[in-house]
Design a protein around this motif. Structure first.
Motif, short mmCIF file in Angstrom:
data_model
loop_
_atom_site.label_atom_id
_atom_site.label_comp_id
_atom_site.label_asym_id
_atom_site.label_seq_id
_atom_site.Cartn_x
_atom_site.Cartn_y
_atom_site.Cartn_z
N ALA A 71 -4.15 10.70 1.78
CA ALA A 71 -3.02 11.09 0.93
C ALA A 71 -1.71 11.10 1.72
N ALA A 72 -1.77 11.57 2.97
CA ALA A 72 -0.56 11.66 3.79
C ALA A 72 -0.01 10.28 4.13
N ILE A 73 -0.88 9.32 4.42
CA ILE A 73 -0.42 7.96 4.74
C ILE A 73 0.23 7.32 3.53
N ARG A 74 -0.39 7.48 2.37
CA ARG A 74 0.18 6.90 1.15
C ARG A 74 1.53 7.55 0.82
N GLU A 75 1.63 8.87 1.03
CA GLU A 75 2.88 9.58 0.78
C GLU A 75 3.96 9.10 1.73
N LEU A 76 3.63 8.99 3.01
CA LEU A 76 4.60 8.56 4.02
C LEU A 76 5.13 7.17 3.70
N LEU A 77 4.25 6.25 3.35
CA LEU A 77 4.66 4.88 3.08
C LEU A 77 5.63 4.79 1.90
N SER A 78 5.56 5.75 0.99
CA SER A 78 6.45 5.71 -0.16
C SER A 78 7.91 5.92 0.25
N PHE A 79 8.14 6.49 1.45
CA PHE A 79 9.50 6.71 1.95
C PHE A 79 10.01 5.55 2.80
N LEU A 80 9.11 4.69 3.26
CA LEU A 80 9.47 3.71 4.28
C LEU A 80 9.64 2.31 3.71
N PRO A 81 10.59 1.55 4.25
CA PRO A 81 10.67 0.13 3.90
C PRO A 81 9.52 -0.62 4.56
N SER A 82 9.21 -1.80 4.05
CA SER A 82 8.11 -2.58 4.61
C SER A 82 8.47 -3.24 5.93
N HIS A 83 9.77 -3.51 6.14
CA HIS A 83 10.21 -4.11 7.39
C HIS A 83 11.68 -3.77 7.62
N CYS A 84 12.17 -4.10 8.79
CA CYS A 84 13.49 -3.62 9.21
C CYS A 84 14.64 -4.25 8.43
N GLU A 85 14.43 -5.38 7.79
CA GLU A 85 15.51 -6.04 7.06
C GLU A 85 15.52 -5.70 5.57
N GLU A 86 14.56 -4.92 5.13
CA GLU A 86 14.44 -4.64 3.69
C GLU A 86 15.54 -3.71 3.19
N GLY A 87 16.02 -2.82 4.04
CA GLY A 87 16.99 -1.83 3.60
C GLY A 87 16.31 -0.55 3.16
N VAL A 88 17.10 0.48 3.00
CA VAL A 88 16.55 1.80 2.69
C VAL A 88 15.84 1.79 1.33
N VAL A 89 14.74 2.52 1.25
CA VAL A 89 13.96 2.61 0.01
C VAL A 89 14.66 3.53 -0.98
N THR A 90 14.81 3.07 -2.18
CA THR A 90 15.46 3.86 -3.23
C THR A 90 14.63 3.79 -4.49
N GLU A 91 14.45 4.93 -5.15
CA GLU A 91 13.74 4.95 -6.42
C GLU A 91 14.59 5.72 -7.44
N VAL A 92 14.19 5.63 -8.68
CA VAL A 92 14.94 6.30 -9.74
C VAL A 92 14.85 7.81 -9.55
N CYS A 93 16.01 8.48 -9.56
CA CYS A 93 16.05 9.93 -9.38
C CYS A 93 15.90 10.63 -10.73
N THR A 94 14.93 11.52 -10.80
CA THR A 94 14.69 12.27 -12.04
C THR A 94 15.15 13.71 -11.92
N ASP A 95 15.74 14.05 -10.77
CA ASP A 95 16.19 15.42 -10.53
C ASP A 95 17.64 15.60 -10.99
N ASP A 96 18.03 16.84 -11.18
CA ASP A 96 19.40 17.17 -11.59
C ASP A 96 20.28 17.21 -10.34
N LEU A 97 21.19 16.26 -10.24
CA LEU A 97 22.05 16.17 -9.07
C LEU A 97 23.06 17.31 -8.99
N ASN A 98 23.31 17.99 -10.09
CA ASN A 98 24.30 19.07 -10.13
C ASN A 98 23.68 20.46 -10.06
N ARG A 99 22.38 20.50 -9.77
CA ARG A 99 21.74 21.81 -9.72
C ARG A 99 22.24 22.60 -8.51
N SER A 100 22.26 23.92 -8.64
CA SER A 100 22.69 24.79 -7.54
C SER A 100 21.46 25.34 -6.81
#
Length: 392
Positions: free
Chosen positions: A206-235
């Motif tokens: 589970a930890a390996i699968r979770e970690l990979l979700s944050f990482l790009p596949s290679h150095c030229e791919e660029g930062v990993v971004t996914e759709v944000c479902t959280d409230d950006l204005n929350r305090s």
């Protein structure tokens, strides 16, 4: 050999990958050495399964050692299969994962086995900063094999059977396994600076699968971004009270309160890990003087009649309970520097939180502090990714 034992290497692969996605490479390769009657021993796949597969739909390459074949020892063809897999992973721009359960160097193959191990080292160095390298230790990983996880980016250990060592505990002067088991997962987790997490085989998967979700596949791919479902204005209510254990602050700050800490049990005064802000992966470097126990007690206070809080001790829930002066240490500086190099190589922005009174002051630390602090300074200065610092 029994089917149950024989399938263990396959089982680890199948549990890690998406269902029915494993494609084996080099299945028909076997040992070619004939010395010491090795030609009379069946060596299917020469003790290591290699191939590709998918994790959450993303391509990865991986190898899994089979300890039922000559104890999973590394011989000439065994090593060549792993080296060839590295070539494929680098060329394809995909992460590589090693599942270690090894009896060490295959002594019957002598120099051929040593040359093969050296080739793996070279491939790991070639892949450094190009593709993510992850190692999971399920059994023995000793002697020269200990360099494989040390050359990786992230390392996981099975908490009961995982063994990582250069010298066995009994080979160390004035020590024995019963006194201090230096090869055990718990010891390596808190002392080596190599291991990111220990746990059961299921937790490691589970930890390996979770970690990979944050990482790009290679150095030229660029930062990993996914759709944000959280409230950006929350305090964040009571944010000022969270600064002592910055892990609590990071949990509140992260999208969906999801913060993944790296090397959490080592140099706990320096926190490193990943979270998402507006869906984007961010690398975290932060000072922390306190680590709260799972029940909310401060490390060092009484818990169920037992004093916890000594560096490396564990509370009743298995979490490290810890408290220390808010200073920069050798271990903390080196830990942060290594993490910064990784983030810079893979184009991951860095968010740092500063809350420290100065430097560790001790006779043991003084000679090595300048080098460690210089390494940290150089890592920050050399990083070309966006960097934001927050003074707590």
């Amino acid at each position: 050999m029994s089917d149950t034992i024989e399938s263990l290497a396959h089982k680890r692969i199948n549990e890690l990958l998406d269902e029915n996605s494993f494609f084996e490479i080099g299945k028909l390769v076997a040992a070619r050495n004939t010395d010491f009657n090795l030609n009379q021993i069946d060596t299917p796949s020469d003790g290591v399964l290699t191939g590709s597969g998918l994790i959450d739909g993303r391509l990865v390459y991986l190898y899994s050692q089979d300890k039922t074949v000559l104890k999973g020892s590394i011989g000439e063809m065994h090593a060549k299969k792993i080296a060839a897999l590295y070539d494929l992973a680098i060329k394809s721009g995909a992460p590589i994962i090693g599942l270690i359960d090894c009896g060490g160097i295959r002594l019957q193959e002598s120099i051929d086995a040593l040359e093969g191990l050296g080739t793996i080292y070279a491939k790991q160095v070639q892949a450094k900063g190009v593709i993510p390298q992850i190692t999971a230790i399920y059994g023995k990983c000793g002697g020269g094999l200990a360099l494989l996880p040390a050359l990786s980016d992230f390392v996981f250990m099975e908490k009961k059977k995982g063994r990582l060592f250069v010298n066995t505990p009994n080979a160390i002067p004035h020590n024995r396994k019963e006194l201090c088991d230096t090869a055990a997962a718990a010891y390596q987790n808190t002392h080596s600076g190599i291991v990111d997490q220990i746990g059961t085989a299921k937790e490691i998967t589970a930890a390996i699968r979770e970690l990979l979700s944050f990482l790009p596949s290679h150095c030229e791919e660029g930062v990993v971004t996914e759709v944000c479902t959280d409230d950006l204005n929350r305090s964040i209510v009571g944010i000022g009270s969270l600064k002592e254990d910055v892990r609590l602050l990071l949990g509140e700050l992260a999208d969906n309160h999801h913060f993944v800490e790296i090397k959490r049990a080592y140099a706990r005064e320096m926190v490193t890990g990943f979270l998402r802000l507006n869906g984007m992966t961010i690398g975290i470097v932060a000072n922390s003087a306190i680590s709260y126990a799972a029940d909310g007690n401060v490390a060092g206070e009484k818990k169920s009649g037992t004093l916890v809080g000594v560096a490396g001790s564990y509370d009743a829930d298995g979490n490290v309970a810890w408290k220390k002066e808010a200073v920069l240490t050798i271990e903390g500086a080196n830990k942060a520097a290594d993490f910064l190099h990784f983030c810079d190589a893979f184009q991951i922005p860095i968010l740092s939180f500063t809350n420290t009174t100065g430097f560790e002051a001790s006779l043991a630390a003084e000679p090595k502090l300048p080098h460690a602090l210089a390494s940290l300074t150089a890592a920050f200065a050399a990083a070309k990714v966006p960097k934001v610092n927050v003074l707590l």
